[in-house]
Write an enzyme that holds these catalytic residues in place. Structure first.
Site, PDB file in Angstrom:
ATOM      1  CG  HIS F  15      -0.334   0.567   2.460  1.00 11.37           C
ATOM      2  ND1 HIS F  15      -1.056   1.172   3.520  1.00 11.37           N
ATOM      3  CD2 HIS F  15       0.671   0.461   2.963  1.00 11.37           C
ATOM      4  CE1 HIS F  15      -0.399   1.354   4.553  1.00 11.37           C
ATOM      5  NE2 HIS F  15       0.755   0.907   4.292  1.00 11.37           N
ATOM      6  CB  CYS F  34       3.314   6.155   5.058  1.00  2.72           C
ATOM      7  SG  CYS F  34       3.984   5.329   6.474  1.00  2.72           S
ATOM      8  CG  HIS F  40       5.198   1.221   2.504  1.00  2.00           C
ATOM      9  ND1 HIS F  40       4.711   2.196   1.985  1.00  2.00           N
ATOM     10  CD2 HIS F  40       4.749   0.728   3.816  1.00  2.00           C
ATOM     11  CE1 HIS F  40       3.993   2.513   3.100  1.00  2.00           C
ATOM     12  NE2 HIS F  40       3.947   1.635   3.978  1.00  2.00           N
ATOM     13  CG  HIS F  42       2.466  -2.881   6.584  1.00  2.00           C
ATOM     14  ND1 HIS F  42       3.753  -2.395   7.245  1.00  2.00           N
ATOM     15  CD2 HIS F  42       1.961  -1.393   6.057  1.00  2.00           C
ATOM     16  CE1 HIS F  42       4.000  -1.166   6.937  1.00  2.00           C
ATOM     17  NE2 HIS F  42       2.856  -0.538   6.421  1.00  2.00           N
ATOM     18  CG  ASP F  80      -2.587 -13.239   1.308  1.00  2.00           C
ATOM     19  OD1 ASP F  80      -1.760 -12.331   1.999  1.00  2.00           O
ATOM     20  OD2 ASP F  80      -2.303 -14.441   0.819  1.00  2.00           O
ATOM     21  CG  HIS F  81       0.693 -12.779  -1.577  1.00  2.00           C
ATOM     22  ND1 HIS F  81       0.270 -13.130  -0.364  1.00  2.00           N
ATOM     23  CD2 HIS F  81       1.840 -13.008  -1.905  1.00  2.00           C
ATOM     24  CE1 HIS F  81       1.274 -14.035   0.139  1.00  2.00           C
ATOM     25  NE2 HIS F  81       2.214 -13.714  -0.858  1.00  2.00           N
ATOM     26  CD  GLU F 125      -0.009   0.367   8.825  1.00  2.00           C
ATOM     27  OE1 GLU F 125      -0.792   0.754   7.983  1.00  2.00           O
ATOM     28  OE2 GLU F 125       0.822   1.175   9.190  1.00  2.00           O
TER      29      GLU F 125
END
Lengths: 136, 136, 136, 136, 136, 136
Positions: F15, F34, F40, F42, F80-81, F125
């Site tokens: 994100h 950010c 980047h 998480h 996810d992913h 996060e």
């Protein structure tokens, strides 16, 4: 009297697994959802381990403040909140698997640490997957 | 068929890092806030690792109840809720860095454990710093 | 739409439990090994929780960078690597139990955080003991 | 360039420690409450470690999806939510200590993994007890 | 000034999920592998939370040594290394789900703790499943 | 007798924090690293909490297998992913802060869960930042 000292650090990064010599179909087949061209990301946990003699005056193998600072300068500043494929030089041509990231980190830190000290890198990609590289 | 068995224990102690042969200024310079003469403290996490053959009758390398009891008597009773510099004999003249504490723990446990078993000590000083000593 | 945001920090400190109005015998009886006059210590883990509306422009309840910085200035710089009884003003006359440390932290942070936001403090003294205070 | 890749998995099982050649009294004496004939149980945490060269095309030592699937088929399906003594063939005649479970897991996985790769098994029985076996 | 104090404990037990009024087929259908008649088991992690005023003389809401001892006597001695269905009276007629275990623990501890203090129970059955009960 | 049952899940995503109504300079100023346009990522840890009466026949507040499956279908498969900004509809126009992600997850799960049950979402996060949203 050799002791291993270990320092833990973190960086959060985006990446995708991808071999530029392959077709997109083969990349998707081998790397599954990790090949997503829009990227995904991880909170990487890094353990840097340094093994050597205890210095008799300080009681240290290596000053942890110096090791912490080295990790910040050499690794965190270059990897944290970055897209590994797009923004880290080494991964322009190298697939950023956990294995390859650990080797790159070892190669970056090795010249900065006294040759008498052995160096090992452990990298958690998720809480269920991690790798270790010791330069062998 | 050699297996390593590991037992985790904890002790909470105060300490400061300090070399009595140095000036206060040099201690402050090298050890930073860890040299604070009023002490600070840690929740130390200790992993005692013992490697050897599995005994065919018990399926144990070493009875964990005995290892747990040894750690309580030899380490926890002597280190827990203590000031390491002031109250533990070994650190009257030895700087209580994580490295030195691990070596002292190894030296205390080694004579109490069967010579056929290898012994290794891992000590977490914080969740980000830990050391390992195996008597080499 | 109220969300609670939580930020985790750490400080390592020495302390002892002690009531100056009591005899040493009574202190030892009530506080056990925690009353050791030579002090012991802990790695304290602190969770600061702030509850309020999400700001529509930022998507933040409160900027975590500001909260992180507040915790560093108000708490970490004053408690980390310190002897709580000897070096932190509030505990000159207040027993530094986990309960009282949580209340002191709440009182230090409350004036620095927007009144529209609710504040709660969780403090781990060890991995087995923790407390929560919400100003009620 | 040899890297170790590690995959973590879990299974929840009942067991008791028991040597069928011994009297109940001797079992109770040696194994304590672990000999309870009604069984007790654990959340076992398993770390499977595989060491070898990084494949230059994939950047993998071994595809983690394949390793995850192997652990599911060979270990989780056979151990998870089972009574180890009653329902797992190997423990009909072998005491299911953590040491022996680790050896059994190693023996089950070794034939399924490329001979060029070294295999090591770490098994947590509780958060305070764990064992490692590397086939030596 | 109300503070919640929390104490963490552990017990390892076998159980199965089972409703005696149902057929085996229905039990298997609803509870899946958790209905295995040979049992399976868990490392349960228990958090006992007690909320009340800080006592001005001690700085304690409740003496943690007393709470620790209560948990040992009332819960650990009765549940640890036991088969919950077979050996714990309450579960002879009550299905030992995490929910019901939490309620039973609350009911056992409530009469032993000062009525002015609120009591809450959190129980982890695995690292991915946990429940909370506060007597409401 | 109301109990809260909690289920933990994970998803790994990329994100960036970004307000499309602002200049790049203001985004960089407010969101710092950010806001990196290359993204980047998480490892998000999600805790879904459901509170209600224990069903007397099953001993369940809600069948965890059903809750686990709901989280997989509604959240993991969609997040996810993935790149949250680019690939998740809700974040095309909403800044994917931890606060907003928690609200989106709550909104996705709320219609799928019995109205008699209260729902709360906790989202980590990083290991140092987490948020909670309960629909208030």
């Amino acid at each position: 009297m050799k002791v291993t000292v270990n320092r833990i650090a973190h960086f959060n990064a985006a990446h995708r697994l991808y071999n530029a010599d392959w077709t997109d179909a083969r990349n998707a087949n081998v790397f599954g959802k990790c090949a997503n061209p829009h990227y995904h990301g991880h909170n990487y946990e890094l353990i840097v381990s340094v093994k050597g003699e205890i210095h008799p005056e300080t009681g240290f193998v290596m000053d942890m403040k110096i090791l912490k600072s080295l990790i910040e300068t050499e690794i965190e500043e270059q990897f944290d909140h970055k897209n590994l494929n797009e923004e880290v030089r080494e991964f322009k041509t190298l697939n950023p698997t956990a294995e390859n990231i650990a080797v790159v980190i070892w190669n970056k830190l090795r010249p900065k640490i006294d040759k008498k000290l052995a160096l090992s890198i452990t990298l958690y990609e998720t809480s269920r997957n991690f790798v270790t590289y010791s330069g062998e």
